[in-house]
Design an enzyme around this catalytic site. Structure first.
Site, PDB file in Angstrom:
ATOM      1  N   ASP A  70      18.182  14.761  13.753  1.00 31.57           N
ATOM      2  CA  ASP A  70      17.236  14.508  12.662  1.00 31.57           C
ATOM      3  C   ASP A  70      15.885  15.184  12.843  1.00 31.57           C
ATOM      4  O   ASP A  70      15.024  15.094  11.957  1.00 31.57           O
ATOM      5  CB  ASP A  70      17.040  13.002  12.465  1.00 31.57           C
ATOM      6  N   ASP A  99      25.144  15.357   6.515  1.00 25.78           N
ATOM      7  CA  ASP A  99      23.679  15.325   6.433  1.00 25.78           C
ATOM      8  C   ASP A  99      23.043  16.456   7.245  1.00 25.78           C
ATOM      9  O   ASP A  99      21.946  16.930   6.942  1.00 25.78           O
ATOM     10  CB  ASP A  99      23.111  13.990   6.973  1.00 25.78           C
TER      11      ASP A  99
HETATM   12  N1  GLY Z   1      20.865  10.863   7.061  1.00 27.00           N
HETATM   13  C1  GLY Z   1      21.128   9.490   6.929  1.00 27.00           C
HETATM   14  C2  GLY Z   1      21.340   9.055   5.542  1.00 27.00           C
HETATM   15  O1  GLY Z   1      21.409   9.848   4.629  1.00 27.00           O
HETATM   16  O2  GLY Z   1      21.447   7.843   5.362  1.00 27.00           O
END
Ligand code: GLY
Length: 394
Positions: free
Chosen positions: A114, A172
């Site tokens: 992230d 993601d």
């Molecule tokens: N990247 C985590 C979500 O979209 O919840």
């Protein structure tokens, strides 16, 4: 779980959605003004908590904050940057700078993927908008950190350190590649871009079903390469299409085409777009249910965050293709924006814990952050608004 809406709101929405007319400059400006008012209220609430960032609200409507390690820490600083970009107001720039600084230590994060979200939405926007080159080293360091998670055998970046899967990669993760491509642009070191392209190519091969929808989690084999498992974590079930995952995938390939001009990424973005646009469960206002295959549809919740990410991606996609295809992508992006600007989703100043949009879904299966405001919904909503404003400027 069913939420019934007042008839006036329903009528307003159907008018806004079906009217293919442009959003007027006046409506856009009013939405930006109200968003700024709301975001500065949130900033004033949060600034008294040193090193903290806003996250959402709890069931009583009370602000929930996080430290900089939480994956969403960069979004509110990014929201302030967009509002500074559109308003030019000094107090908003100061607020954006102050909250951006709160995320700075994340440039060294190597224990999850992230870092791209956290650093690029905050420092990436700071660099883009102010041109202040002191932000560059933070971006390069963050790209170095993210690159430590790349494995040439799997051909992708590991998302989480998680004992349940050997090498989990979530859709993601496509979003974090923007940090890498910009690190190459800044530094001239092509290794970051190479990792980003390899990750995008591997994901394109393994994460998608023939209909263009994506799995949430793909776990890889670090000895032989290739995947061993394709499942979900936040979606309804393993073979379902979790709405925000589809949004991340769409945005990710639009962004990779913008950055590389490789036709395969554009083709793939259009395939994902087709899946979303033609889906029988996409509601008339174009804001998806939290999962396209949630068994409770239509008696389940929408996810405004997925709608906001999609709107931003569709609007950009409309500029990258021929006129005819461009129109259909523009129309859906515009319809999503109109819906999000309507009273169903757009909060009145002082309501909704001072967040801009209502009705997002974080993690349905855990009943965590369900039907609440979320910082990433606000961030991508503003991004889409500003793209729209630029695109429709006379
Ligand atoms: N990247 C985590 C979500 O979209 O919840």
């Amino acid at each position: 779980m069913k939420r019934s809406l007042p008839i006036s709101v329903l009528l307003f929405c159907s008018f806004m959605t079906f009217a293919g007319s442009r959003i007027s400059d006046k409506q856009l400006q009013r939405t930006l003004d109200l968003s700024l008012e709301q975001a500065m209220r949130l900033y004033n609430e949060v600034k008294v908590f040193p090193d903290k960032l806003p996250r959402t609200i709890d069931q009583k409507g009370k602000l929930v904050i996080s430290n900089d390690k939480w994956w969403t820490s960069g979004f509110f600083p990014g929201t302030l940057w967009y509002l500074y970009e559109s308003s030019g107001k000094k107090e908003v720039e100061d607020a954006a700078m102050e909250l951006t600084r709160r995320v700075i230590n994340q440039q060294y994060t190597t224990d999850n993927h992230d870092v791209g979200f956290m650093i690029y939405c905050s420092f990436g926007n700071a660099l883009r908008i102010t041109g202040d080159k002191t932000n560059e080293s933070v971006i390069i360091n963050a790209a170095k950190s993210l690159s430590t998670r790349f494995n040439p055998v799997t051909g992708c970046i590991k998302s989480w350190n998680n004992i349940k899967w050997q090498y989990p990669v979530i859709i993601d993760n496509m979003m974090n590649l923007e940090l890498l491509v910009n690190a190459t642009r800044i530094s001239g070191d092509s290794s970051y871009l190479k990792i980003a392209e390899t990750h995008a190519n591997t994901t394109l091969k393994n994460h998608f079903r023939p209909d263009g929808s994506s799995y949430h989690v793909v776990s890889y084999d670090t000895i032989k390469g290739g995947f061993v498992d394709r499942v979900t974590f936040q979606g309804s079930h393993n073979e379902s299409a979790w709405a925000r995952g589809q949004a991340w995938g769409l945005y990710g390939y639009v962004m990779m085409y913008r950055e590389t001009k490789k036709p395969a990424y554009l083709q793939h973005a259009q395939k994902i777009a087709g899946f979303i646009m033609q889906h029988k469960n996409l509601p008339k206002d174009k804001i998806p249910y939290w999962d396209f295959d949630a068994p409770q549809i239509p008696n389940t919740l929408r996810d405004a965050s997925a709608g906001a990410v999609m709107a931003s991606a569709f609007l950009e996609l409309s500029t990258l293709v021929d006129k005819k295809s461009g129109k259909k992508y523009f129309d859906i992006g515009q319809a999503q924006l109109k819906s999000l600007m309507s009273p169903v989703y757009f909060a009145k100043p002082g309501e909704n814990g001072n967040f801009i949009l209502k009705h997002s879904v974080g993690f349905m299966a855990r009943n965590n952050e369900v039907d609440v405001p979320l910082t990433y919904a606000d961030y991508y909503f503003l991004e889409a608004l500003l793209k729209y404003k630029k695109m429709t400027k006379k």
